[in-house]
Design an enzyme around this catalytic site. Structure first.
Site, PDB file in Angstrom:
ATOM      1  N   HIS A 182     -35.951-116.365 -76.467  1.00  0.00           N
ATOM      2  CA  HIS A 182     -36.150-114.892 -76.186  1.00  0.00           C
ATOM      3  C   HIS A 182     -36.892-114.207 -77.156  1.00  0.00           C
ATOM      4  CE1 HIS A 182     -32.570-114.806 -78.949  1.00  0.00           C
ATOM      5  NE2 HIS A 182     -33.039-113.468 -79.142  1.00  0.00           N
ATOM      6  N   HIS A 228     -41.391-112.295 -81.685  1.00  0.00           N
ATOM      7  CA  HIS A 228     -41.543-113.583 -81.909  1.00  0.00           C
ATOM      8  C   HIS A 228     -40.251-114.394 -81.219  1.00  0.00           C
ATOM      9  CE1 HIS A 228     -38.263-112.088 -84.408  1.00  0.00           C
ATOM     10  NE2 HIS A 228     -37.835-113.309 -84.523  1.00  0.00           N
TER      11      HIS A 228
END
Length: 188
Positions: free
Chosen positions: A130, A44
């Site tokens: 990220h 995620h």
């Protein structure tokens, strides 16, 4: 005593992107000896980490975030490169990045601001989107910064994907995968 789960808002990745990242890792794992690899279902992009959340604050954050992002539609992101956080020679986090996206930055600001207004104490570090892939370097040699490469498909092309959902995840440290969807917000 009841379990005290942690919560965070995140961009949900499509399953095909999760599979792509998992396959990329399987092909490159020997080059990057990290101790703990993230389960593919748990990939995620975190927007706001809440930590422990009382029920009332969770409900308020769900209502507030839902309203604040209601005018944001689906948008595209492209995987860019891999990188690390922590000591350059012994990183603690190994991640896949995405190309710069003003829509993603705006989405994160909206979610973050709503959580602050509800009363959460959030990390003040700048947003660095990220996807965490692994934790804790355990290579026999120091990590080589020159090993950081673009994340591309087998035919050398960039991998793009559509962002359609934001999720409030609940953390279950004793399970794998360890993140459970608590609330889902579709981008329309």
């Amino acid at each position: 005593m009841a379990d005290k789960h942690h919560y965070f808002f995140a961009v949900k990745l499509p399953n095909d992107v999760k599979s792509f990242l998992h396959n990329w890792i399987e092909q490159n794992r020997e080059k990057f000896p990290f101790k703990r690899w993230v389960h593919e279902a748990d990939y995620h992009i975190t927007l706001a980490f809440l930590g422990f959340a009382e029920e009332e604050m969770k409900i308020k954050s769900i209502q507030s975030v839902s309203s604040a992002i209601s005018d944001i539609g689906p948008f595209s992101l492209t995987l860019s490169n891999i990188g690390t956080f922590g000591s350059p020679k012994s990183p603690r986090i190994f991640w896949a990045g995405v190309n710069e996206s003003q829509i993603l930055n705006n989405l994160q600001k909206q979610v973050y601001q709503q959580c602050i207004e509800v009363g959460f104490q959030l990390d003040k570090k700048p947003f660095r989107p990220h996807i965490t892939l692994a934790r804790k370097w355990e290579g026999e040699q120091p990590f080589d910064i020159n090993s950081l490469i673009p994340i591309l498909s087998e035919d050398g092309k960039e991998v793009s994907f559509e962002v359609n959902e934001v999720v409030l995840y609940e953390t279950h440290l004793d399970k794998s995968p360890k993140y459970k969807e608590y609330a889902v917000f579709s981008l329309k």
